[in-house]
Design a protein around this motif. Structure first.
Motif, short mmCIF file in Angstrom:
data_model
loop_
_atom_site.label_atom_id
_atom_site.label_comp_id
_atom_site.label_asym_id
_atom_site.label_seq_id
_atom_site.Cartn_x
_atom_site.Cartn_y
_atom_site.Cartn_z
N LYS A 20 -13.62 -40.32 -29.30
CA LYS A 20 -14.13 -40.90 -28.04
C LYS A 20 -15.42 -41.66 -28.27
O LYS A 20 -15.61 -42.77 -27.75
CB LYS A 20 -14.35 -39.79 -27.01
CG LYS A 20 -14.85 -40.32 -25.67
CD LYS A 20 -13.86 -41.31 -25.06
CE LYS A 20 -14.29 -41.77 -23.66
NZ LYS A 20 -15.50 -42.61 -23.69
N ARG A 21 -16.31 -41.10 -29.06
CA ARG A 21 -17.58 -41.79 -29.33
C ARG A 21 -17.32 -43.08 -30.12
O ARG A 21 -17.99 -44.10 -29.91
CB ARG A 21 -18.53 -40.87 -30.08
CG ARG A 21 -19.06 -39.72 -29.23
CD ARG A 21 -20.15 -38.95 -29.93
NE ARG A 21 -20.64 -37.83 -29.15
CZ ARG A 21 -21.52 -37.92 -28.15
NH1 ARG A 21 -22.02 -39.12 -27.84
NH2 ARG A 21 -21.92 -36.86 -27.49
N LEU A 22 -16.36 -43.03 -31.03
CA LEU A 22 -16.02 -44.22 -31.80
C LEU A 22 -15.44 -45.30 -30.89
O LEU A 22 -15.75 -46.49 -31.05
CB LEU A 22 -15.01 -43.86 -32.90
CG LEU A 22 -14.53 -44.99 -33.80
CD1 LEU A 22 -15.70 -45.64 -34.53
CD2 LEU A 22 -13.50 -44.48 -34.79
N ALA A 23 -14.61 -44.90 -29.95
CA ALA A 23 -14.05 -45.86 -28.99
C ALA A 23 -15.16 -46.53 -28.19
O ALA A 23 -15.12 -47.75 -27.95
CB ALA A 23 -13.07 -45.15 -28.05
N ASP A 24 -16.15 -45.76 -27.80
CA ASP A 24 -17.29 -46.32 -27.06
C ASP A 24 -18.08 -47.29 -27.93
O ASP A 24 -18.54 -48.34 -27.46
CB ASP A 24 -18.20 -45.19 -26.57
CG ASP A 24 -17.56 -44.34 -25.49
OD1 ASP A 24 -16.58 -44.80 -24.88
OD2 ASP A 24 -18.02 -43.20 -25.27
N GLU A 25 -18.24 -46.95 -29.21
CA GLU A 25 -18.98 -47.81 -30.14
C GLU A 25 -18.28 -49.16 -30.32
O GLU A 25 -18.92 -50.21 -30.38
CB GLU A 25 -19.11 -47.12 -31.50
CG GLU A 25 -20.08 -45.96 -31.56
CD GLU A 25 -21.51 -46.41 -31.83
OE1 GLU A 25 -21.72 -47.60 -32.18
OE2 GLU A 25 -22.42 -45.57 -31.71
N LEU A 26 -16.95 -49.12 -30.41
CA LEU A 26 -16.19 -50.33 -30.73
C LEU A 26 -15.66 -51.05 -29.50
O LEU A 26 -15.19 -52.19 -29.60
CB LEU A 26 -15.00 -49.96 -31.63
CG LEU A 26 -15.35 -49.41 -33.01
CD1 LEU A 26 -14.08 -48.93 -33.72
CD2 LEU A 26 -16.06 -50.45 -33.86
N GLY A 27 -15.71 -50.39 -28.35
CA GLY A 27 -15.13 -50.99 -27.15
C GLY A 27 -13.62 -50.94 -27.13
O GLY A 27 -12.97 -51.80 -26.52
N PHE A 28 -13.05 -49.94 -27.81
CA PHE A 28 -11.59 -49.76 -27.86
C PHE A 28 -11.14 -48.82 -26.74
O PHE A 28 -11.91 -47.99 -26.27
CB PHE A 28 -11.17 -49.14 -29.19
CG PHE A 28 -11.17 -50.09 -30.36
CD1 PHE A 28 -11.86 -51.29 -30.33
CD2 PHE A 28 -10.49 -49.76 -31.54
CE1 PHE A 28 -11.87 -52.16 -31.41
CE2 PHE A 28 -10.49 -50.62 -32.63
CZ PHE A 28 -11.18 -51.82 -32.56
N ALA A 29 -9.88 -48.93 -26.35
CA ALA A 29 -9.29 -47.95 -25.45
C ALA A 29 -9.15 -46.63 -26.21
O ALA A 29 -9.04 -46.62 -27.44
CB ALA A 29 -7.93 -48.42 -24.95
N TYR A 30 -9.15 -45.53 -25.48
CA TYR A 30 -9.09 -44.20 -26.11
C TYR A 30 -7.97 -43.39 -25.49
O TYR A 30 -7.83 -43.32 -24.27
CB TYR A 30 -10.42 -43.47 -25.89
CG TYR A 30 -10.39 -42.01 -26.26
CD1 TYR A 30 -10.61 -41.60 -27.57
CD2 TYR A 30 -10.13 -41.03 -25.31
CE1 TYR A 30 -10.57 -40.26 -27.93
CE2 TYR A 30 -10.09 -39.69 -25.64
CZ TYR A 30 -10.31 -39.31 -26.95
OH TYR A 30 -10.26 -37.98 -27.30
N TYR A 31 -7.14 -42.77 -26.35
CA TYR A 31 -6.04 -41.94 -25.87
C TYR A 31 -5.97 -40.66 -26.70
O TYR A 31 -5.98 -40.69 -27.92
CB TYR A 31 -4.71 -42.69 -26.00
CG TYR A 31 -4.68 -44.02 -25.30
CD1 TYR A 31 -4.54 -44.09 -23.92
CD2 TYR A 31 -4.81 -45.21 -26.01
CE1 TYR A 31 -4.53 -45.32 -23.27
CE2 TYR A 31 -4.80 -46.43 -25.37
CZ TYR A 31 -4.66 -46.48 -23.99
OH TYR A 31 -4.66 -47.70 -23.35
N ASP A 32 -5.88 -39.54 -26.00
CA ASP A 32 -5.67 -38.27 -26.69
C ASP A 32 -4.49 -37.56 -26.06
O ASP A 32 -3.76 -38.13 -25.25
CB ASP A 32 -6.94 -37.40 -26.66
CG ASP A 32 -7.38 -37.04 -25.25
OD1 ASP A 32 -6.57 -37.17 -24.31
OD2 ASP A 32 -8.54 -36.61 -25.07
N ARG A 33 -4.28 -36.31 -26.43
CA ARG A 33 -3.10 -35.58 -25.98
C ARG A 33 -2.97 -35.56 -24.46
O ARG A 33 -1.90 -35.86 -23.92
CB ARG A 33 -3.16 -34.15 -26.52
CG ARG A 33 -2.05 -33.26 -25.99
CD ARG A 33 -2.26 -31.83 -26.40
NE ARG A 33 -1.29 -30.95 -25.77
CZ ARG A 33 -1.34 -29.62 -25.84
NH1 ARG A 33 -2.30 -29.04 -26.51
NH2 ARG A 33 -0.41 -28.90 -25.25
N GLU A 34 -4.05 -35.19 -23.78
CA GLU A 34 -3.97 -35.06 -22.32
C GLU A 34 -3.65 -36.40 -21.66
O GLU A 34 -2.82 -36.48 -20.76
CB GLU A 34 -5.29 -34.50 -21.78
CG GLU A 34 -5.50 -33.02 -22.02
CD GLU A 34 -5.95 -32.71 -23.44
OE1 GLU A 34 -6.26 -33.66 -24.19
OE2 GLU A 34 -6.00 -31.52 -23.80
#
Length: 207
Positions: A20-34
């Motif tokens: 999640k922190r990496l997604a924020d750093e790069l401006g990428f969408a984030y998806y996990d199990r939930e």
């Protein structure tokens, strides 16, 4: 082609927070199990190929937290479990086509191989994993170190079985990942910034 980062992780290693922190750093969408489970439930699994995802960002509407629960997968897949997994796998491909994203878990590295993802495996020593689990444990939980170690190992064993069953890949084998990160005793926020730099170099070199 979309830039895809996949994160597989040992339980308690901080891989989800790192993602999640990496997604924020790069401006990428984030998806996990939930998030993936909720997205998979929102559309008819039998009509995946003829419909497109709604433009609204369902992922943003699903609360994100860095808590943890000792959830394990059933050793034998039920029909409903298989249906959900198939829906998730099709969804992964559609999300990858949709744009740059980070996907935590779900065997995404193997399932999205054609996108040449930056595949990351996150691990830590047991002492660090126990400490991180205790920080995020509910107040009502009172597990001994021995009980927690058993639970951690059980979750990871089930993760390995699920990946083997769904993708044929060997979970945790360094040969299956571009980068392996040991988070033991290190701040996740700082690691995320360093990983973001690595990701920029990786994608700059991709043709």
């Amino acid at each position: 082609m979309s830039k895809i980062i996949t994160i597989s992780r040992e339980f308690g290693s901080g891989g989800r927070e790192l993602g999640k922190r990496l997604a924020d750093e790069l401006g990428f969408a984030y998806y996990d199990r939930e998030i993936l489970e909720e997205l998979a439930k929102k559309e008819d699994a039998g009509d995946w190929l003829s419909q497109s995802l709604p433009e609204q960002n369902f992922a943003a509407a699903i609360p994100l937290h860095f808590g943890r629960s000792f959830t394990v997968y059933q050793s034998t897949a039920t029909q409903q479990t298989v249906k959900l997994m198939v829906a998730e796998q099709k969804l992964l491909c559609r999300l990858a086509d949709r744009g740059n994203c980070i996907i935590v878990g779900r065997g995404a590295a193997a399932l999205l191989e054609q996108w040449h993802p930056l595949s990351v495996f996150v691990y830590a020593d047991m002492e660090s994993k126990i400490a991180r689990c205790r920080e995020r444990a509910p107040e009502s939980e009172h597990l001994s170190d021995r009980e927690m170690i058993r639970q951690i190992k059980q979750v990871d064993a089930h993760r390995a079985k699920r990946i083997q069953w769904s993708t044929g890949a060997k979970w945790g084998d360094r040969k299956g990942y571009r980068l392996c990160i040991n988070t033991s005793g290190l701040p996740i926020k700082t690691l995320a910034a360093a990983l973001a730099d690595y990701a920029r170099i990786y994608f700059a070199g991709e043709k």
